[in-house]
Design an enzyme around this catalytic site. Structure first.
Site, PDB file in Angstrom:
ATOM      1  N   ASP A   1       5.313   0.226  11.871  1.00  8.66           N
ATOM      2  CA  ASP A   1       4.105  -0.505  11.453  1.00  8.66           C
ATOM      3  C   ASP A   1       4.204  -2.008  11.748  1.00  8.66           C
ATOM      4  O   ASP A   1       3.247  -2.741  11.534  1.00  8.66           O
ATOM      5  CB  ASP A   1       3.845  -0.281   9.957  1.00  8.66           C
TER       6      ASP A   1
ATOM      7  N   ARG B   1       1.076  14.261  13.359  1.00 13.25           N
ATOM      8  CA  ARG B   1       1.525  14.086  11.983  1.00 13.25           C
ATOM      9  C   ARG B   1       1.513  15.387  11.169  1.00 13.25           C
ATOM     10  O   ARG B   1       0.789  15.505  10.168  1.00 13.25           O
ATOM     11  CB  ARG B   1       0.710  12.987  11.291  1.00 13.25           C
TER      12      ARG B   1
ATOM     13  N   ARG C   1      -2.932  10.803   3.405  1.00 13.52           N
ATOM     14  CA  ARG C   1      -1.791  11.698   3.220  1.00 13.52           C
ATOM     15  C   ARG C   1      -1.381  11.821   1.759  1.00 13.52           C
ATOM     16  O   ARG C   1      -0.346  12.406   1.450  1.00 13.52           O
ATOM     17  CB  ARG C   1      -0.612  11.195   4.066  1.00 13.52           C
TER      18      ARG C   1
ATOM     19  N   LYS D   1       0.838  -1.218   0.000  1.00 15.94           N
ATOM     20  CA  LYS D   1       0.000   0.000   0.000  1.00 15.94           C
ATOM     21  C   LYS D   1       0.863   1.254   0.000  1.00 15.94           C
ATOM     22  O   LYS D   1       0.602   2.200  -0.745  1.00 15.94           O
ATOM     23  CB  LYS D   1      -0.909  -0.005   1.234  1.00 15.94           C
ATOM     24  N   ASN D   2       1.893   1.253   0.857  1.00 16.25           N
ATOM     25  CA  ASN D   2       2.655   2.487   1.028  1.00 16.25           C
ATOM     26  C   ASN D   2       3.667   2.734  -0.090  1.00 16.25           C
ATOM     27  O   ASN D   2       4.374   3.732  -0.072  1.00 16.25           O
ATOM     28  CB  ASN D   2       3.335   2.511   2.399  1.00 16.25           C
TER      29      ASN D   2
ATOM     30  N   ARG E   1      -8.774  -1.072   4.792  1.00 23.23           N
ATOM     31  CA  ARG E   1      -8.211   0.028   4.022  1.00 23.23           C
ATOM     32  C   ARG E   1      -6.793  -0.319   3.540  1.00 23.23           C
ATOM     33  O   ARG E   1      -6.341   0.155   2.513  1.00 23.23           O
ATOM     34  CB  ARG E   1      -8.158   1.234   4.947  1.00 23.23           C
TER      35      ARG E   1
ATOM     36  N   CYS F   1      -4.230  12.084  13.404  1.00 24.95           N
ATOM     37  CA  CYS F   1      -5.000  10.853  13.525  1.00 24.95           C
ATOM     38  C   CYS F   1      -4.709  10.223  14.873  1.00 24.95           C
ATOM     39  O   CYS F   1      -4.035  10.824  15.706  1.00 24.95           O
ATOM     40  CB  CYS F   1      -4.732   9.903  12.359  1.00 24.95           C
TER      41      CYS F   1
HETATM   42  C1  EPZ Z   1       4.432   6.807   6.312  1.00 27.59           C
HETATM   43  O1  EPZ Z   1       3.773   7.876   6.971  1.00 27.59           O
HETATM   44  C2  EPZ Z   1       3.449   5.674   6.258  1.00 27.59           C
HETATM   45  N1  EPZ Z   1       2.259   6.119   5.562  1.00 27.59           N
HETATM   46  C3  EPZ Z   1       3.091   5.206   7.656  1.00 27.59           C
HETATM   47  O2  EPZ Z   1       2.254   4.080   7.566  1.00 27.59           O
HETATM   48  C4  EPZ Z   1       4.372   4.804   8.374  1.00 27.59           C
HETATM   49  O3  EPZ Z   1       4.069   4.480   9.701  1.00 27.59           O
HETATM   50  C5  EPZ Z   1       5.374   5.970   8.351  1.00 27.59           C
HETATM   51  O4  EPZ Z   1       5.604   6.395   6.993  1.00 27.59           O
HETATM   52  C6  EPZ Z   1       6.708   5.626   8.972  1.00 27.59           C
HETATM   53  O5  EPZ Z   1       7.283   4.525   8.301  1.00 27.59           O
HETATM   54  C7  EPZ Z   1       2.219   6.092   4.247  1.00 27.59           C
HETATM   55  O6  EPZ Z   1       3.175   5.712   3.580  1.00 27.59           O
HETATM   56  C8  EPZ Z   1       0.955   6.526   3.598  1.00 27.59           C
HETATM   57  P1  EPZ Z   1       6.705  10.131   8.332  1.00 27.59           P
HETATM   58  P2  EPZ Z   1       4.377   9.320   6.914  1.00 27.59           P
HETATM   59  O7  EPZ Z   1       6.590  11.398   7.584  1.00 27.59           O
HETATM   60  O8  EPZ Z   1       5.076   9.523   5.627  1.00 27.59           O
HETATM   61  C9  EPZ Z   1       7.025  13.441  11.818  1.00 27.59           C
HETATM   62  C10 EPZ Z   1       0.223   2.905   7.774  1.00 27.59           C
HETATM   63  O9  EPZ Z   1      -0.471   2.402   8.676  1.00 27.59           O
HETATM   64  N2  EPZ Z   1       6.888  14.466  10.768  1.00 27.59           N
HETATM   65  O10 EPZ Z   1       7.913   9.296   8.119  1.00 27.59           O
HETATM   66  O11 EPZ Z   1       3.332  10.283   7.287  1.00 27.59           O
HETATM   67  C11 EPZ Z   1       5.711  12.660  12.013  1.00 27.59           C
HETATM   68  O12 EPZ Z   1       4.805  13.362  12.838  1.00 27.59           O
HETATM   69  C12 EPZ Z   1       0.893   4.240   7.991  1.00 27.59           C
HETATM   70  O13 EPZ Z   1       0.373   2.367   6.674  1.00 27.59           O
HETATM   71  C13 EPZ Z   1       6.945  15.788  11.122  1.00 27.59           C
HETATM   72  O14 EPZ Z   1       7.102  16.159  12.300  1.00 27.59           O
HETATM   73  O15 EPZ Z   1       5.427   9.219   8.106  1.00 27.59           O
HETATM   74  C14 EPZ Z   1       6.197  11.365  12.596  1.00 27.59           C
HETATM   75  O16 EPZ Z   1       6.391  11.548  13.983  1.00 27.59           O
HETATM   76  C15 EPZ Z   1       0.700   4.769   9.395  1.00 27.59           C
HETATM   77  N3  EPZ Z   1       6.796  16.725  10.121  1.00 27.59           N
HETATM   78  C16 EPZ Z   1       7.574  11.175  11.942  1.00 27.59           C
HETATM   79  O17 EPZ Z   1       7.942  12.458  11.432  1.00 27.59           O
HETATM   80  C17 EPZ Z   1       6.630  16.376   8.818  1.00 27.59           C
HETATM   81  O18 EPZ Z   1       6.500  17.262   7.956  1.00 27.59           O
HETATM   82  C18 EPZ Z   1       7.595  10.165  10.809  1.00 27.59           C
HETATM   83  O19 EPZ Z   1       6.557  10.468   9.869  1.00 27.59           O
HETATM   84  C19 EPZ Z   1       6.585  15.020   8.482  1.00 27.59           C
HETATM   85  C20 EPZ Z   1       6.726  14.065   9.476  1.00 27.59           C
END
Ligand code: EPZ
Length: 449
Positions: free
Chosen positions: A320, A136, A107, A36-37, A428, A131
């Site tokens: 995850d 996030r 997202r 999915k991701n 989902r 969420c």
């Molecule tokens: C992706 O989310 C995945 N989602 C998530 O999977 C996964 O848990 C995550 O990466 C980490 O591997 C998708 O690919 C759609 P991040 P993403 O930006 O890209 C902080 C699932 O269930 N951050 O790496 O949103 C954020 O708050 C989902 O499939 C900021 O502070 O994750 C988090 O604490 C859940 N500012 C950390 O970084 C920003 O601008 C990592 O988030 C961006 C992120």
């Protein structure tokens, strides 16, 4: 579900609840679906060209339908070529903005900014919102795009972006290796003028798979060993045919199910190279794996014992994978520690596990090897799990996608029967979870809502 019906009720309601009777060792084979991701971002990458792009290995899940619905709204022609193959073709971007109904849905819209700026010079995309697992924010995404010359106006539920001419290459140092921000900047950089350097980038296998697709489209991207990604912008990209990697979260979920139930499951399509850290953790607990002709098989090699795990960016232990692991650790003797360093609030789901009899204590302290970003802050981001505990079947309500499989796993090991609602979250991101679980012998039935 087709695109239209997915859009009519984006996340409105469950289609059914599950009833699971635990205590059965799961045995047999399942085939991993496409990730999915990875695939959802690859569908967005198709917007970067006016030529057709074909993706294979596309899972038939609501999340994919939602993204295809968004693309169709922008003018993309979507054609399913087979059960898991889809062509996306956007000869012309008819609409530069996505409708507000996608606000808070997922997202993906924020990843469309770069491609839409290249195609039309402006866009308004709905914001994802927070969420159940944390706030996030998207500040890294927006700051990076600003550095590339985008003019950005933030509104409560959307963001308006404009660029005068072309996005320009920049050196962007991410404060944290964010998966989404890295993908967003990649999608913006591939057609920008000049070179973009993203340092402290995320290099998850799903990102590498996106890079492979972009490279086939004509992009020039280098990944350095220090997690720096360099993108030399090109004027145009061409169409592509690409097969998405298998879903390493789904694979890990079935591996945990095999070990937790003391069964043996072969996951066809599973690749060791995407699971190195997870496989080590399974071994520490008492699980084992072997390569088969078509994938990997997982089983319990001895009685399970506690371990300590810290989630982290790739090649670390994925956040995850944390939920199935936490449930698995309730079946391991001794006290385990799981330190969640990616999301500040990803243990809320453990409350229902405690109600089933699990011993899971949460603390705001960093009990791992290193203090993480949440050190000294009021986030319950470390779990102490004491086992072995017998779990009792319960009525469970899924709060989010990954907790969803955690609950399925808890029900599979519990005494008696559990009913699970909130299955829309699970479905989902997991393709045909009920059929796959039934195929390996789970006593699972569904009831329409
Ligand atoms: C992706 O989310 C995945 N989602 C998530 O999977 C996964 O848990 C995550 O990466 C980490 O591997 C998708 O690919 C759609 P991040 P993403 O930006 O890209 C902080 C699932 O269930 N951050 O790496 O949103 C954020 O708050 C989902 O499939 C900021 O502070 O994750 C988090 O604490 C859940 N500012 C950390 O970084 C920003 O601008 C990592 O988030 C961006 C992120």
């Amino acid at each position: 579900m087709n695109i239209v019906s997915a859009l009519e009720q984006p996340m409105a309601a469950d289609r059914h609840t599950y009833s699971i009777t635990g205590g059965v060792p799961l045995e047999g084979s399942v085939t991993a679906s496409g990730a999915k991701n990875a695939v959802t971002k690859q569908l967005v990458a198709g917007l970067l060209t006016d030529q057709p792009c074909v993706l294979h290995g596309v899972p038939r899940i609501l999340e994919v339908d939602l993204v295809l619905g968004m693309l169709a709204e922008l003018g993309t022609q979507v054609t399913w070529l087979g059960e898991h193959s889809v062509q996306v073709h956007t000869p012309e971007v008819r609409e530069t903005s996505l409708s507000a109904m996608y606000s808070g849905v997922n997202r993906i819209p924020i990843l469309m900014m770069g491609p839409l700026l290249h195609r039309r010079g402006e866009t308004i995309v709905p914001l994802p919102g927070g969420c159940t697992i944390g706030k996030r924010p998207i500040d890294f995404h927006l700051e990076g795009l600003r550095q590339m010359g985008a003019d950005i106006a933030e509104h409560p539920t959307s963001v308006k972006v404009h660029v005068d001419d072309r996005l320009t290459g920049a050196h962007i140092d991410l404060p944290f290796p964010s998966v989404g921000a890295t993908e967003n900047l990649l999608l913006a950089a591939v057609r920008a003028s000049g070179t973009t350097v993203i340092s402290n980038a995320a290099v998850e296998p799903e990102i590498v798979d996106l890079i492979l697709m972009l490279q086939k489209m004509g992009a020039l991207i280098t990944i350095n060993t220090d997690r720096t990604i360099m993108v030399e912008g090109v004027r145009e990209l061409r169409g592509v045919e690409h097969t998405t990697i298998a879903d390493r979260i789904e694979i890990a979920s079935f591996a945990a199910a095999a070990i937790a139930t003391d069964g043996c499951i072969e996951v066809r399509g599973a690749r060791q190279e995407h699971l190195v850290t997870y496989l080590n953790t399974l071994r520490h607990i008492g699980g084992d794996f072997a390569e088969t002709k078509d994938g990997l098989a997982f089983w319990r090699a001895r009685s399970l014992t506690a371990t300590d795990v810290e989630t982290g960016v790739h090649p670390g232990f994925m956040t995850d994978w944390q939920q199935p692991l936490t449930v698995l650790l309730t079946q391991a003797s001794g006290t385990s520690v799981v330190h969640e360093t990616i999301y500040e609030d990803r243990f809320g789901y453990t409350e229902q596990l405690r109600a089933m009899g699990a011993s899971v204590d949460l603390t705001t302290r960093c009990l791992g090897a290193v203090a993480c970003r949440f050190h000294g802050r009021d986030f319950q981001h470390t779990a102490k799990i004491s086992g072995t505990r017998r779990l009792l079947g319960a009525d469970l309500v899924i709060p989010d996608l990954r907790a969803g499989f955690g609950y399925v796993l808890a029900a599979l090991v519990a005494d008696g029967t559990s009913t699970i609602s909130g299955t829309r979250y699970l479905e989902r991101g997991y393709e045909q979870p009920v059929a796959k679980l039934a195929a390996v012998g789970a006593r699972i039935t569904t009831r329409p809502v």
